[in-house]
Scaffold this motif. Structure first.
Motif, mmCIF file in Angstrom:
data_model
loop_
_atom_site.group_PDB
_atom_site.id
_atom_site.type_symbol
_atom_site.label_atom_id
_atom_site.label_comp_id
_atom_site.label_asym_id
_atom_site.label_seq_id
_atom_site.Cartn_x
_atom_site.Cartn_y
_atom_site.Cartn_z
ATOM 1 N N UNK A 18 55.521 14.852 -8.415
ATOM 2 C CA UNK A 18 54.141 14.697 -7.906
ATOM 3 C C UNK A 18 54.053 13.833 -6.650
ATOM 4 N N UNK A 19 54.855 12.759 -6.600
ATOM 5 C CA UNK A 19 54.832 11.891 -5.416
ATOM 6 C C UNK A 19 55.361 12.641 -4.203
ATOM 7 N N UNK A 20 56.388 13.469 -4.405
ATOM 8 C CA UNK A 20 56.951 14.240 -3.305
ATOM 9 C C UNK A 20 56.049 15.371 -2.849
ATOM 10 N N UNK A 21 55.304 15.965 -3.785
ATOM 11 C CA UNK A 21 54.446 17.108 -3.465
ATOM 12 C C UNK A 21 53.051 16.705 -2.995
ATOM 13 N N UNK A 22 52.593 15.523 -3.367
ATOM 14 C CA UNK A 22 51.234 15.087 -3.023
ATOM 15 C C UNK A 22 50.938 15.117 -1.525
ATOM 16 N N UNK A 23 51.826 14.601 -0.653
ATOM 17 C CA UNK A 23 51.528 14.656 0.785
ATOM 18 C C UNK A 23 51.378 16.083 1.308
ATOM 19 N N UNK A 24 52.095 17.016 0.683
ATOM 20 C CA UNK A 24 52.051 18.410 1.133
ATOM 21 C C UNK A 24 50.775 19.096 0.661
ATOM 22 N N UNK A 25 50.555 19.062 -0.650
ATOM 23 C CA UNK A 25 49.516 19.911 -1.235
ATOM 24 C C UNK A 25 48.205 19.190 -1.521
ATOM 25 N N UNK A 26 48.222 17.870 -1.609
ATOM 26 C CA UNK A 26 46.971 17.135 -1.849
ATOM 27 C C UNK A 26 46.360 16.610 -0.551
ATOM 28 N N UNK A 27 47.175 16.563 0.523
ATOM 29 C CA UNK A 27 46.677 16.027 1.792
ATOM 30 C C UNK A 27 46.825 17.038 2.930
ATOM 31 N N UNK A 28 48.053 17.465 3.213
ATOM 32 C CA UNK A 28 48.296 18.352 4.344
ATOM 33 C C UNK A 28 47.631 19.713 4.230
ATOM 34 N N UNK A 29 47.843 20.389 3.112
ATOM 35 C CA UNK A 29 47.303 21.744 2.963
ATOM 36 C C UNK A 29 45.778 21.790 2.924
ATOM 37 N N UNK A 30 45.091 20.890 2.200
ATOM 38 C CA UNK A 30 43.622 20.922 2.232
ATOM 39 C C UNK A 30 43.050 20.778 3.639
ATOM 40 N N UNK A 31 43.693 19.958 4.467
ATOM 41 C CA UNK A 31 43.235 19.807 5.857
ATOM 42 C C UNK A 31 43.425 21.112 6.614
ATOM 43 N N UNK A 32 44.583 21.749 6.419
ATOM 44 C CA UNK A 32 44.864 23.048 7.042
ATOM 45 C C UNK A 32 43.837 24.089 6.595
ATOM 46 N N UNK A 33 43.560 24.114 5.308
ATOM 47 C CA UNK A 33 42.618 25.072 4.739
ATOM 48 C C UNK A 33 41.218 24.882 5.303
ATOM 49 N N UNK A 34 40.810 23.643 5.439
ATOM 50 C CA UNK A 34 39.483 23.329 5.968
ATOM 51 C C UNK A 34 39.358 23.758 7.434
ATOM 52 N N UNK A 35 40.376 23.467 8.225
ATOM 53 C CA UNK A 35 40.358 23.834 9.644
ATOM 54 C C UNK A 35 40.401 25.348 9.837
ATOM 55 N N UNK A 36 41.098 26.037 8.938
ATOM 56 C CA UNK A 36 41.287 27.489 9.079
ATOM 57 C C UNK A 36 40.013 28.288 8.826
ATOM 58 N N UNK A 37 38.971 27.652 8.311
ATOM 59 C CA UNK A 37 37.711 28.365 8.051
ATOM 60 C C UNK A 37 37.076 28.882 9.343
ATOM 61 N N UNK A 38 37.524 28.371 10.487
ATOM 62 C CA UNK A 38 36.999 28.833 11.783
ATOM 63 C C UNK A 38 37.428 30.253 12.125
ATOM 64 N N UNK A 39 38.478 30.742 11.455
ATOM 65 C CA UNK A 39 38.959 32.108 11.688
ATOM 66 C C UNK A 39 38.515 32.979 10.524
ATOM 67 N N UNK A 40 37.895 34.138 10.786
ATOM 68 C CA UNK A 40 37.424 35.003 9.701
ATOM 69 C C UNK A 40 38.566 35.499 8.816
ATOM 70 N N UNK A 41 38.242 35.758 7.561
ATOM 71 C CA UNK A 41 39.228 36.203 6.569
ATOM 72 C C UNK A 41 39.035 37.678 6.259
#
Length: 334
Positions: free
Chosen positions: A51-74
């Motif tokens: 969990x400590x190793x994965x937290x920076x990736x999936x609890x911090x990095x990916x949510x930011x990526x996901x939020x920013x990506x909303x600017x491009x239509x799906x």
């Protein structure tokens, strides 16, 4: 034709993943600093290590990526069923591609090591080998593949596949390989990442690539590690310095050959070669059929290559991942 608007979308998605990597590394550094005082205690508890190793990736990095990506239509690919027999054929072809890419990658790494004098280790595999079995299955076989397929298949294909399926598939594989920041893993993860992306593109169902990803991580990652854990690897390495006539060496050889884990690993290797051969045959038969229809895509093949790959966002992401990879190699050689 003017593809500037499409190029902006590719660039923005590349920038989203650049921010993913940037925040991932920043958070990882921050967490490492905060737990530095208890790091030795945590190393012995796999339920904390993962969990400590994965937290920076999936609890911090990916949510930011996901939020920013909303600017491009799906636009999700159309739903199509893949029958179990075809899934098994995909698996066999993936085994062939993975093993072949891994061999090619190992050759390239050997050349780099000879030219630079550096030792390029597979730090991820070494870390996993030290962990307990159950948490490894939970995080490396179940949680990891689900999150990686959502990030590097579903999100990427849904955002970019609508402009050109082929380029989206290629980017999915290349970016997935770079994401591992590990030269040993780059070559085969990039190749199988493209096949996972192709499977999602033709099916529109992310569960298919998740199932294959989980299968790969268990059969080709965790399973051989289980057998290796029950073998005395240090004794095996020390035998290389001894003589065949040495009674101690003979004793170690006998212990190794009578170890059930050794028999299991030998059987595993034979089965793996059989799978590779079957995958090779299937690939020769079916590789020409593995294609997508891009006739109606707004970004044409050839002319749109620079649009998809040569843009600020994608370049930033690639440069960041390469820098992280190089830094990790240098750090391990200190």
């Amino acid at each position: 034709m003017d593809y500037s608007e499409i190029k902006k979308k590719y660039s923005w998605i590349g920038f989203c993943y650049f921010m993913f990597g940037l925040f991932m590394e920043g958070a990882s550094f921050g967490i490492s600093f905060l737990i530095s005082g208890v790091a030795d205690k945590i190393k012995g508890n796999s339920w904390l290590v993962y969990p400590i190793g994965l937290a920076p990736i999936w609890a911090i990095g990916f949510p930011i990526c996901l939020m920013l990506a909303t600017n491009v239509p799906t636009k999700k690919p159309e739903d199509h069923e893949i029958k179990p027999k075809f899934m098994f054929q995909f698996y066999l072809m993936l085994v062939f591609l993975m093993m072949t890419a891994n061999i090619g990658g190992s050759i390239i790494i050997s050349i780099i090591e000879s030219a630079t004098g550096l030792t390029i280790e597979n730090s991820t595999i070494e870390m996993i080998q030290k962990q307990q079995l159950l948490p490894t299955i939970v995080f490396a076989v179940i949680v990891g593949p689900i999150l990686e397929e959502l990030a590097y298949r579903k999100l990427l294909i849904d955002k970019l596949g609508q402009y050109n399926k082929r380029y989206a598939i290629l980017l999915s594989g290349i970016m997935f390989g770079l994401f591992h920041t590990n030269l040993h893993q780059f070559f085969y993860t990039a190749v199988i990442g493209m096949i996972f992306a192709y499977i999602y593109t033709i099916s529109g169902r992310i569960r298919y690539s998740i199932i294959l990803h989980m299968t790969f991580n268990f059969v080709h990652g965790v399973l051989p590690m289980i057998m290796l854990k029950y073998m005395d690897l240090e004794s095996l390495m020390s035998m290389a310095d001894g003589k065949v006539t040495d009674p101690e060496v003979q004793r170690k050889v006998f212990e190794m050959m009578t170890n059930p884990a050794f028999a299991g690993l030998l059987l595993y290797s034979v089965i793996l070669f059989g799978l590779w051969l079957a995958g090779l045959i299937l690939w020769c038969i079916n590789s020409s059929k593995i294609k997508v229809n891009d006739k109606a895509s707004p970004l044409p093949i050839g002319e749109g290559r620079k649009v998809a790959f040569v843009n600020v966002g994608m370049i930033l992401f690639a440069v960041l991942m390469v820098i992280i990879t190089i830094v990790e190699i240098v750090e391990l050689n200190r």
